[in-house]
Design a protein around this motif. Structure first.
Motif, PDB file in Angstrom:
ATOM      1  N   SER A   1       0.798  -1.216   0.000  1.00 57.82           N
ATOM      2  CA  SER A   1       0.000   0.000   0.000  1.00 57.82           C
ATOM      3  C   SER A   1       0.826   1.259   0.000  1.00 57.82           C
ATOM      4  CB  SER A   1      -0.908   0.004   1.239  1.00 57.82           C
ATOM      5  OG  SER A   1      -0.122   0.073   2.411  1.00 57.82           O
ATOM      6  N   GLY A   2       2.179   1.101   0.090  1.00 61.27           N
ATOM      7  CA  GLY A   2       3.033   2.278   0.158  1.00 61.27           C
ATOM      8  C   GLY A   2       3.135   2.829   1.555  1.00 61.27           C
ATOM      9  N   ARG A   3       2.545   2.147   2.556  1.00 61.63           N
ATOM     10  CA  ARG A   3       2.620   2.616   3.942  1.00 61.63           C
ATOM     11  C   ARG A   3       3.281   1.553   4.781  1.00 61.63           C
ATOM     12  NH1 ARG A   3      -3.266   4.177   5.694  1.00 61.63           N
ATOM     13  NH2 ARG A   3      -2.105   4.683   7.599  1.00 61.63           N
ATOM     14  N   ALA A   4       4.126   1.951   5.708  1.00 59.29           N
ATOM     15  CA  ALA A   4       4.843   1.015   6.559  1.00 59.29           C
ATOM     16  C   ALA A   4       3.916   0.455   7.604  1.00 59.29           C
ATOM     17  CB  ALA A   4       6.025   1.718   7.239  1.00 59.29           C
ATOM     18  N   THR A   5       3.898  -0.873   7.728  1.00 60.47           N
ATOM     19  CA  THR A   5       3.098  -1.540   8.745  1.00 60.47           C
ATOM     20  C   THR A   5       3.969  -2.550   9.463  1.00 60.47           C
ATOM     21  OG1 THR A   5       1.186  -1.337   7.302  1.00 60.47           O
ATOM     22  CG2 THR A   5       0.979  -2.822   9.190  1.00 60.47           C
TER      23      THR A   5
ATOM     24  N   ALA B   1       8.339  11.940   1.603  1.00 62.14           N
ATOM     25  CA  ALA B   1       7.727  10.716   2.124  1.00 62.14           C
ATOM     26  C   ALA B   1       6.602  10.213   1.221  1.00 62.14           C
ATOM     27  CB  ALA B   1       7.197  10.958   3.538  1.00 62.14           C
ATOM     28  N   ARG B   2       5.769  11.118   0.707  1.00 62.64           N
ATOM     29  CA  ARG B   2       4.649  10.683  -0.137  1.00 62.64           C
ATOM     30  C   ARG B   2       5.172  10.088  -1.441  1.00 62.64           C
ATOM     31  NH1 ARG B   2      -0.391  14.539  -0.839  1.00 62.64           N
ATOM     32  NH2 ARG B   2      -0.442  13.962   1.366  1.00 62.64           N
TER      33      ARG B   2
ATOM     34  N   LEU C   1      15.082  -0.736   1.186  1.00 62.58           N
ATOM     35  CA  LEU C   1      15.641   0.618   1.157  1.00 62.58           C
ATOM     36  C   LEU C   1      14.529   1.657   1.085  1.00 62.58           C
ATOM     37  CD1 LEU C   1      18.029   2.556   0.977  1.00 62.58           C
ATOM     38  CD2 LEU C   1      18.060   2.182  -1.500  1.00 62.58           C
ATOM     39  N   ALA C   2      13.519   1.412   0.245  1.00 61.64           N
ATOM     40  CA  ALA C   2      12.411   2.359   0.124  1.00 61.64           C
ATOM     41  C   ALA C   2      11.698   2.529   1.457  1.00 61.64           C
ATOM     42  CB  ALA C   2      11.428   1.879  -0.946  1.00 61.64           C
ATOM     43  N   GLU C   3      11.475   1.432   2.161  1.00 58.57           N
ATOM     44  CA  GLU C   3      10.819   1.501   3.467  1.00 58.57           C
ATOM     45  C   GLU C   3      11.691   2.241   4.485  1.00 58.57           C
ATOM     46  OE1 GLU C   3       7.854   0.622   4.707  1.00 58.57           O
ATOM     47  OE2 GLU C   3       7.196   0.210   2.665  1.00 58.57           O
ATOM     48  N   GLU C   4      12.987   1.983   4.470  1.00 53.52           N
ATOM     49  CA  GLU C   4      13.883   2.647   5.418  1.00 53.52           C
ATOM     50  C   GLU C   4      13.897   4.153   5.204  1.00 53.52           C
ATOM     51  OE1 GLU C   4      17.604   0.735   4.801  1.00 53.52           O
ATOM     52  OE2 GLU C   4      17.149  -0.961   6.119  1.00 53.52           O
ATOM     53  N   ILE C   5      13.966   4.559   3.930  1.00 54.98           N
ATOM     54  CA  ILE C   5      13.963   5.992   3.624  1.00 54.98           C
ATOM     55  C   ILE C   5      12.641   6.622   4.048  1.00 54.98           C
ATOM     56  CG2 ILE C   5      14.002   7.694   1.764  1.00 54.98           C
ATOM     57  CD1 ILE C   5      15.912   5.836   0.250  1.00 54.98           C
ATOM     58  N   LYS C   6      11.535   5.957   3.739  1.00 55.14           N
ATOM     59  CA  LYS C   6      10.220   6.501   4.059  1.00 55.14           C
ATOM     60  C   LYS C   6      10.020   6.610   5.573  1.00 55.14           C
ATOM     61  CE  LYS C   6       6.636   4.022   2.934  1.00 55.14           C
ATOM     62  NZ  LYS C   6       6.004   3.713   4.235  1.00 55.14           N
ATOM     63  N   GLU C   7      10.412   5.563   6.294  1.00 57.49           N
ATOM     64  CA  GLU C   7      10.263   5.583   7.747  1.00 57.49           C
ATOM     65  C   GLU C   7      11.120   6.676   8.381  1.00 57.49           C
ATOM     66  OE1 GLU C   7      11.169   1.622   8.872  1.00 57.49           O
ATOM     67  OE2 GLU C   7       9.288   0.790   8.081  1.00 57.49           O
ATOM     68  N   ALA C   8      12.348   6.863   7.835  1.00 54.49           N
ATOM     69  CA  ALA C   8      13.213   7.916   8.362  1.00 54.49           C
ATOM     70  C   ALA C   8      12.594   9.289   8.120  1.00 54.49           C
ATOM     71  CB  ALA C   8      14.594   7.828   7.719  1.00 54.49           C
ATOM     72  N   ARG C   9      11.995   9.495   6.946  1.00 57.89           N
ATOM     73  CA  ARG C   9      11.379  10.788   6.628  1.00 57.89           C
ATOM     74  C   ARG C   9      10.141  11.023   7.486  1.00 57.89           C
ATOM     75  NH1 ARG C   9      13.502  13.411   2.418  1.00 57.89           N
ATOM     76  NH2 ARG C   9      14.865  12.262   1.001  1.00 57.89           N
ATOM     77  N   GLU C  10       9.370   9.961   7.702  1.00 60.97           N
ATOM     78  CA  GLU C  10       8.195  10.102   8.552  1.00 60.97           C
ATOM     79  C   GLU C  10       8.592  10.456   9.978  1.00 60.97           C
ATOM     80  OE1 GLU C  10       6.236   6.407   8.035  1.00 60.97           O
ATOM     81  OE2 GLU C  10       5.161   7.025   6.218  1.00 60.97           O
ATOM     82  N   ALA C  11       9.701   9.851  10.442  1.00 63.46           N
ATOM     83  CA  ALA C  11      10.191  10.162  11.785  1.00 63.46           C
ATOM     84  C   ALA C  11      10.623  11.622  11.868  1.00 63.46           C
ATOM     85  CB  ALA C  11      11.338   9.242  12.150  1.00 63.46           C
ATOM     86  N   MET C  12      11.294  12.113  10.803  1.00 63.07           N
ATOM     87  CA  MET C  12      11.726  13.512  10.778  1.00 63.07           C
ATOM     88  C   MET C  12      10.518  14.449  10.745  1.00 63.07           C
ATOM     89  SD  MET C  12      14.978  13.360   8.143  1.00 63.07           S
ATOM     90  CE  MET C  12      15.126  15.144   8.179  1.00 63.07           C
ATOM     91  N   GLU C  13       9.490  14.077   9.996  1.00 60.78           N
ATOM     92  CA  GLU C  13       8.297  14.912   9.922  1.00 60.78           C
ATOM     93  C   GLU C  13       7.584  14.981  11.270  1.00 60.78           C
ATOM     94  OE1 GLU C  13       5.922  13.362   6.798  1.00 60.78           O
ATOM     95  OE2 GLU C  13       7.146  14.238   5.195  1.00 60.78           O
TER      96      GLU C  13
END
Length: 565
Positions: free
Chosen positions: A8-12, A263-264, A543-555
């Protein structure tokens, strides 16, 4: 994270292991129903294009043993080559390989596979031609060996460049369910290269028998080794055009979207990676029917690629150029500075380094083994000696090399890379211990059996999986560079063996050297524990999940600061 968490493009996050569960939704899309080792026509074509590099790798690297023996008769009247120059000549290609693996690996990530692929084969062709021009009649014997060794370094640069290039080209295009099998098929050409090197030597020697035996013109051996070396130009020229015109893979282009995205957009990048894999599966002939609903959802309604597409159709795949920023070495350093990633690079490097100390220590100095089994050519005319050595080399290759590679091909998707690598290291250590402990007392049949089993478990083991691991465990953005670094570590081990084995075996004896190789295999099994199992594992999605999770954490952190929390 479960295997469905990324669709879904979202980390679960879920409490599952990292390795096999980070897979694309397309991991099981291969609808052909065939076993992984049964290839499509397009996969066979890719195998031919990429596999020739490893055929030439083994042919050129292992052919130096009979060539060195021939040069004894041409340059030194049948006497031994100077130990230092012999070691330099045997190590020359491996020295060049280290340079080629670093340079071509980095260039493939920085400039793209298409821009680089084929250039390493051009270097191999050029160096082979220059090697054949060695002026043995005008230079002194020592200088002739130096001349030959220098151009074998150039040859090694091309051979070394083929490691990260062919591994990345193959991994980028492979269905996850068949990726390890494809890589093992590519690498198995090394066994055929070694086998054909011995066979071609036997054929050319047979053609020269009348001149060398009947007329006693031993110096004609100069023509034998040049022909044997030159034969490798045939498959090289045969695949050069295909390499130079092979288009970029859609997976490599899609992987570049992981850079500098918010992130999006990372969610879009995940879907793009899956669409790219779907496209590659169709082009490789692994989609024989309609795509299942989950994959269709991943593709977000995109029209399914035709299963009749082939490698050439990739020219029309993505019209835009997605590589907007070159891969920089600083990106590589930053990624592997994280111990989670760095330990995997340490694992692939150390396993390959330790393997090649033992593997090349045995195979670059195979005359010691041939002596034990009675095929060292110790007696007879020069022609008879050379013919017997070549026959012995072919026997050793046929007994251990080729069967070991195909055992890996048939089982790698069932047993997994980690299991094969650990058992391969441990079984090789077992047979090295037997050879070392009973070196003087083993009967000839027992020695042959033991050595054949040693070669079998080198190849049904770490010699195959150390090549596969870097091409499967690292994301596409860093795959070629990481593979080049790992392969260079391996060649460093080969150089150590080539330069040190002759001297060490004279100082401390061959059994003591075999005990050193035993220790290397035990240590290699230990370093394998740093690596995850990579069967069905998609490192790009990780890698995509790691980058996204890191950006979500920063946000979230930024939002907290703005809210004054």
């Amino acid at each position: 994270m479960s295997e469905h968490a990324v669709t879904s493009g979202r980390a679960t996050p879920t409490p599952t292991t990292e390795s096999a569960h980070y897979r694309s939704g397309l991991a099981d899309v291969d609808q052909s129903g065939r076993p992984a080792f049964i290839l499509t026509r397009t996969e066979i074509k890719l195998l031919g294009i990429a596999g020739v590099g490893f055929f030439l790798d083994a042919y050129d690297l292992f052919i130096i043993n009979p060539v060195a023996t021939m040069l004894q008769y041409r340059l030194y009247g049948g006497g031994h080559l100077p130990p230092n120059l012999e070691g330099f000549m045997k190590a020359g290609a491996n020295i060049g390989s280290v340079i080629g693996q670093f340079a071509f690996g980095y260039a493939a990530d920085a400039l793209g596979r298409k821009a680089v692929y084929g250039k390493e084969l051009m270097l191999i062709i050029l160096a082979t031609i220059l090697t054949m021009t060695t002026p043995t009649g005008t230079l002194s014997p020592d200088n002739a060996l130096i001349y030959l060794a220098v151009f074998r370094i150039l040859l090694g640069i091309g051979v070394g460049g083929d490691y990260p290039m062919s591994a990345s080209i193959t991994s980028d295009r492979s269905n996850l369910r068949k990726r390890g099998t494809m890589l093992a098929y590519i690498f198995s050409n090394q066994g055929w290269g070694s086998f054909m090197g011995s066979l071609i030597t036997i054929i050319v020697l047979a053609a020269y028998k009348g001149v060398m035996e009947g007329k006693g013109q031993t110096s004609k051996v100069d023509g034998v080794w040049r022909i044997v070396v030159g034969v490798s130009l045939v498959p090289a020229f045969g695949t050069l055009y295909q390499r130079l015109t092979l288009p970029e893979s859609t997976r490599f282009l899609a992987s570049q979207k992981l850079k500098n995205a918010n992130a999006r957009e990372e969610g879009d990048a995940i879907a793009e990676l899956k669409r790219a894999q779907l496209g590659e599966d169709a082009r490789m002939g692994n989609l024989n029917g309609p795509v299942d609903e989950k994959v269709g959802a991943d593709a977000k309604g995109e029209e399914e690629p035709s299963s009749s597409s082939s490698l050439e159709d990739e020219n029309a795949a993505p019209p835009e150029v997605l590589v907007k920023k070159k891969a920089h070495f600083s990106d590589f350093i930053k990624y592997f500075s994280n111990w989670k990633h760095g330990k995997m690079l340490l694992g692939t490097c150390m396993c390959w380094f330790l393997l090649d100390i033992a593997f090349y220590g045995i195979n670059l100095n195979q005359n010691v083994v041939l002596q034990q089994i009675g095929y060292d050519g110790a007696e007879g005319t020069p022609w008879q000696r050379l013919f017997k050595i070549s026959t012995g080399n072919m026997i050793v290759t046929a007994l251990g090399f080729v069967p070991g590679y195909y055992a890996s091909i048939l089982t790698i998707e069932k047993l997994g890379r980690k299991w094969i690598q650990i058992q391969g290291f441990l079984m090789a250590a077992l047979f090295l211990a037997i050879l070392a402990g009973k070196f003087e007392t083993l009967s000839k049949p027992a020695f042959i059996v033991c050595f054949a089993l040693l070669q079998f478990f080198f190849n049904f083991g770490a010699n195959t999986t150390t090549y596969c691991y870097p091409a499967e465990v690292f994301p596409t953005r860093f795959r070629a560079t990481a593979h080049g670094v790992s392969a260079a570590a391996g060649k460093a081990g080969a150089i150590v063996s080539a330069l040190a084995f002759n001297t060490l075996s004279k100082d401390i004896g061959t059994p003591a050297c075999l005990w050193i190789f035993f220790g290397c295999c035990i240590a290699g099994a230990g370093f394998t524990l740093l690596l995850p199992e990579v069967r069905n594992r998609d490192p790009d999605l990780i890698l995509a999940e790691e980058i996204k999770e890191a950006r979500e954490a920063m946000e979230r952190q930024t939002a907290d600061v703005v809210a004054g929390r």
